[in-house]
Write an enzyme that holds these catalytic residues in place. Structure first.
Site: not given
Lengths: 234, 79
Positions: A86, A205, A203
């Site tokens: 990002c 994660e 994302h």
């Protein structure tokens, strides 16, 4: 695998990233403040998401000039691995470590939703635990994720097989509808020439535990641990 | 001296902000409106009295930080 997360003022996704790394690595990553200049001995440097320096001037522009960037460049120059997610992707393009730029989303909206990513190749440490051509789900949350590069740069990225992920449907079709932010050729993430620097807008994660609603992002971190630990042993 | 740096997206780079401004102006009833492009203006106070030197300094600042040459172009006016 020794990993560190770089923290700039205005970054807000570093804790998510730390949770994902710890889950795969088995210990907490080092947190590196933007004024630090020593990144020696690390296998992986992660630049997380957020709004570094308030996104002043352009997303990532200020961070790309901060003291820690010299150490990040040196880490890249000695063949170290870097993951930028990002705002981290925006910072890597602003720093010239990845080509292109991230423009305002084509529809001008901040997009906070899940997307599906088609894995373009599975022979890098970032994607070794995915299938080439496979699809995984990932949250995304950005206002400036519209990947842009001029046509020769895009052709070079494609020719050198440096597109990491493309926005796709859940079934793996790369369509205009799946490309919510308007990125050139549906590009969601790209590699550096040596395939050791990866930048992507979504994302992974944030999807590494059933409690988060899925584990689609976990193979990326597990792959890094497997790949980079092997490299060090060899 | 004061240097004024104008940064604009390059021709061919999508400018959704300019497009939205254009649509809003049309919504207000303005007619005959062509393409609308949005950019930014940055004013710099730079020490010195030699115009070419100040111009060169401001241009270097624009190249290194104020503009992203991948997507933007700039012009510098020193007054």
């Amino acid at each position: 695998m020794k990993a560190a997360i770089v923290v700039f003022p205005g970054i807000n996704r570093e804790r998510d990233m730390a949770i994902a790394l710890e889950a795969s690595v088995g210990r907490k990553p080092r947190m590196v403040w933007h004024k630090e200049t020593d990144l020696d001995g690390l296998d992986l440097v992660v630049i997380p998401g957020g709004f570094s320096y308030g996104d002043y001037l352009r997303c990532g522009a200020m961070a790309s000039q901060s003291p820690v960037m010299g150490a990040i460049r040196a880490h890249a120059a000695r063949g170290g691995h870097i993951l930028g997610v990002c705002n981290g992707f925006q910072i890597l393009t602003e720093a010239g470590l990845l080509p292109g730029a991230l423009l305002r989303n084509a529809n001008l909206r901040f997009l906070s939703m899940d997307c599906h990513l088609r894995v373009e190749r599975a022979d890098t440490v970032f994607t070794a635990q995915y299938q080439a051509g496979g699809v995984f789900r990932s949250p995304m949350a950005h206002g400036d994720g519209n990947f842009f590069a001029d046509a020769p740069t895009l052709d070079r990225l494609e020719g050198e097989n440096r597109v990491a992920f493309r926005y796709a449907t859940a079934g793996g079709a790369v369509t205009q509808e799946a490309n919510r932010n308007g990125s050139a050729r549906n590009i969601a993430g790209i590699y550096s020439e040596n395939l050791r620097v990866l930048g992507l807008m979504p994302h992974p994660e944030d999807l590494v535990d059933p409690l988060m609603g899925g584990t689609d992002g976990k193979p990326l971190f597990d792959g890094l641990v497997a790949g980079l630990t092997d490299t060090r042993a060899a | 001296m004061k240097a004024v740096v104008t940064v604009m997206l390059k021709a061919g780079v999508l400018d959704p902000q300019g497009k939205a401004i254009g649509q809003a102006l049309q919504g207000l009833g303005f007619e005959g409106l062509g393409e609308v492009r949005a950019g930014k203006v940055i004013e710099l106070e730079i020490a010195g009295s030699d115009k070419p030197t100040v111009q060169a300094q401001a241009e270097e600042m624009a190249r290194k930080l104020l503009a992203n040459m991948v997507i933007e172009s700039f012009k510098v006016e020193v007054a």
